[in-house]
Each structure stands twice: as structure tokens, then as C-alpha cells.
Scaffold this active site. Structure first.
Site, mmCIF file in Angstrom:
data_model
loop_
_atom_site.group_PDB
_atom_site.id
_atom_site.type_symbol
_atom_site.label_atom_id
_atom_site.label_comp_id
_atom_site.label_asym_id
_atom_site.label_seq_id
_atom_site.Cartn_x
_atom_site.Cartn_y
_atom_site.Cartn_z
ATOM 1 N N CYS A 135 -10.326 -4.841 -0.460
ATOM 2 C CA CYS A 135 -11.538 -3.870 -0.234
ATOM 3 C C CYS A 135 -12.311 -4.097 -1.350
ATOM 4 O O CYS A 135 -11.880 -4.757 -2.522
ATOM 5 C CB CYS A 135 -10.975 -2.337 -0.258
ATOM 6 S SG CYS A 135 -10.243 -1.804 -1.807
ATOM 7 N N CYS B 208 -3.909 0.483 -2.914
ATOM 8 C CA CYS B 208 -3.749 -0.805 -2.008
ATOM 9 C C CYS B 208 -2.859 -1.713 -2.512
ATOM 10 O O CYS B 208 -2.617 -1.633 -3.580
ATOM 11 C CB CYS B 208 -5.142 -1.458 -2.128
ATOM 12 S SG CYS B 208 -6.521 -0.660 -1.074
ATOM 13 N N GLU C 104 0.275 5.356 0.682
ATOM 14 C CA GLU C 104 -0.648 6.417 0.753
ATOM 15 C C GLU C 104 -0.363 7.463 0.513
ATOM 16 O O GLU C 104 0.816 7.689 0.013
ATOM 17 C CB GLU C 104 -1.009 6.392 2.585
ATOM 18 C CG GLU C 104 -1.606 4.829 3.255
ATOM 19 C CD GLU C 104 -1.568 5.021 4.537
ATOM 20 O OE1 GLU C 104 -2.320 3.994 5.329
ATOM 21 O OE2 GLU C 104 -0.955 6.107 5.465
ATOM 22 N N CYS D 123 -10.312 -3.200 -4.894
ATOM 23 C CA CYS D 123 -9.607 -4.357 -5.252
ATOM 24 C C CYS D 123 -10.228 -5.768 -5.521
ATOM 25 O O CYS D 123 -9.613 -6.312 -6.766
ATOM 26 C CB CYS D 123 -8.684 -4.551 -4.042
ATOM 27 S SG CYS D 123 -7.313 -3.366 -3.602
ATOM 28 N N GLU E 81 -2.744 -4.780 -3.138
ATOM 29 C CA GLU E 81 -3.455 -5.725 -4.060
ATOM 30 C C GLU E 81 -3.628 -5.274 -5.470
ATOM 31 O O GLU E 81 -3.102 -5.813 -6.406
ATOM 32 C CB GLU E 81 -4.820 -6.175 -3.877
ATOM 33 C CG GLU E 81 -4.925 -7.045 -2.289
ATOM 34 C CD GLU E 81 -5.283 -6.311 -1.211
ATOM 35 O OE1 GLU E 81 -5.837 -6.423 -0.187
ATOM 36 O OE2 GLU E 81 -4.824 -5.109 -1.279
ATOM 37 N N ASN F 277 1.003 -1.334 -0.115
ATOM 38 C CA ASN F 277 -0.036 0.024 -0.066
ATOM 39 C C ASN F 277 0.852 1.283 -0.025
ATOM 40 O O ASN F 277 1.857 1.084 0.799
ATOM 41 C CB ASN F 277 -1.176 -0.058 1.323
ATOM 42 C CG ASN F 277 -0.513 -0.034 2.584
ATOM 43 O OD1 ASN F 277 0.635 -0.827 2.735
ATOM 44 N ND2 ASN F 277 -0.792 0.695 3.505
#
Length: 144
Positions: free
Chosen positions: A91, A58, A49, A94, A60, A47
Site C-alpha cells: 500500500c 500491514c 488488524e 508501506c 510489510e 498484518n
């Protein structure tokens, strides 16, 4: 094609390594993912940010985008590692990206204690939107 236990362990190790590289300056919640292609290649992501939260990526999706940039589009499994005591699943964004390429993808979840749980994308996301059937190309071919 089922993923062997040694392949699962290799993916978990790669996801944990990727997690160490996460840029989680705001949440302090690191996640790593490792994606196995049908050809046996592994693409890892973490990830990343951003202070503009919507620009965060993310782990993934990072792994999927790296794989696609590397010319791979057929995936067998993904391992997801986090520092959480529980199991973190992908999420919604993803799940949608993963479903674009591998709707039955095997998902290996691992927690900070190293425990594993195996599931599949079709269990987590049983009826993903199929926007391909809405594409202009698809509509034109169905009219013929």
C-alpha cells in the site's frame, strides 16, 4: 546486489509462514512479508488488524519495524504473500516506509497458487517524497 533464486524462495517461504500468523479478524485477508537485510538476515511480519481500522499494521511495515528494532536498516528484498489469486503490492504507507530505507528494493510478490512475480520499489513508487531534505539538519548544512 541481485537476490539469488534460492534467497527468493527462502523469502517466499518465510512470508508464507508469517501469513499463517496474521490477525485478520475483520477482513479475513491474511498477508505475510519477509524482508532480507544486506547482511543476509530475514525479518518476517504479518498484518495485524484492529477494530479501530487506522491502528491496523500491514505485514510489510511490521517486517521493516522488526528489522529496525533489531538494528538493521539496509535491505535487499522483500517477499509478500497473500491468499489472493492475484499479486498484492504494498500500500502507499508501506511504499513510503520501504522507500525510507531502500528506494530500489527488490519486491517478490507471490499469490495463493505459489506463482511469483518480481518487481522493484522504484517501479511501484518512482518519485517518493524526500522529506530528509526538509529536515532542520539538512537545511542548516545547506546554509553554510
Amino acid at each position: 546486489m541481485p537476490v539469488s533464486e534460492s534467497e527468493k524462495n527462502k523469502l517466499v517461504a518465510a512470508a508464507n509462514e508469517a501469513k499463517k500468523k496474521a490477525y485478520a479478524a475483520y477482513s479475513n485477508f491474511r498477508v505475510g512479508a519477509a524482508l532480507l537485510t544486506k547482511e543476509g538476515d530475514v525479518f518476517a511480519g504479518c498484518n495485524v488488524e484492529n477494530s479501530s481500522y487506522g491502528l491496523t499494521i500491514c505485514a510489510e511495515r511490521n517486517a521493516v519495524f522488526r528489522a529496525v528494532a533489531g538494528g538493521k536498516r539496509h535491505f535487499q528484498a522483500i517477499a509478500i504473500a497473500s491468499d489472493d489469486p492475484g499479486f498484492i503490492t504494498p500500500c502507499g504507507a508501506c511504499r513510503q516506509v520501504l522507500a525510507e530505507f531502500a528506494p530500489h528494493l527488490e519486491i517478490i510478490l507471490t499469490n495463493r497458487k505459489g506463482k511469483k512475480k518480481v518487481t522493484s520499489l522504484d517501479k511501484l513508487f518512482p518519485v517518493p517524497p524526500n522529506l530528509k531534505k526538509l529536515s532542520r539538519k539538512s537545511r542548516n548544512s545547506s546554509r553554510q
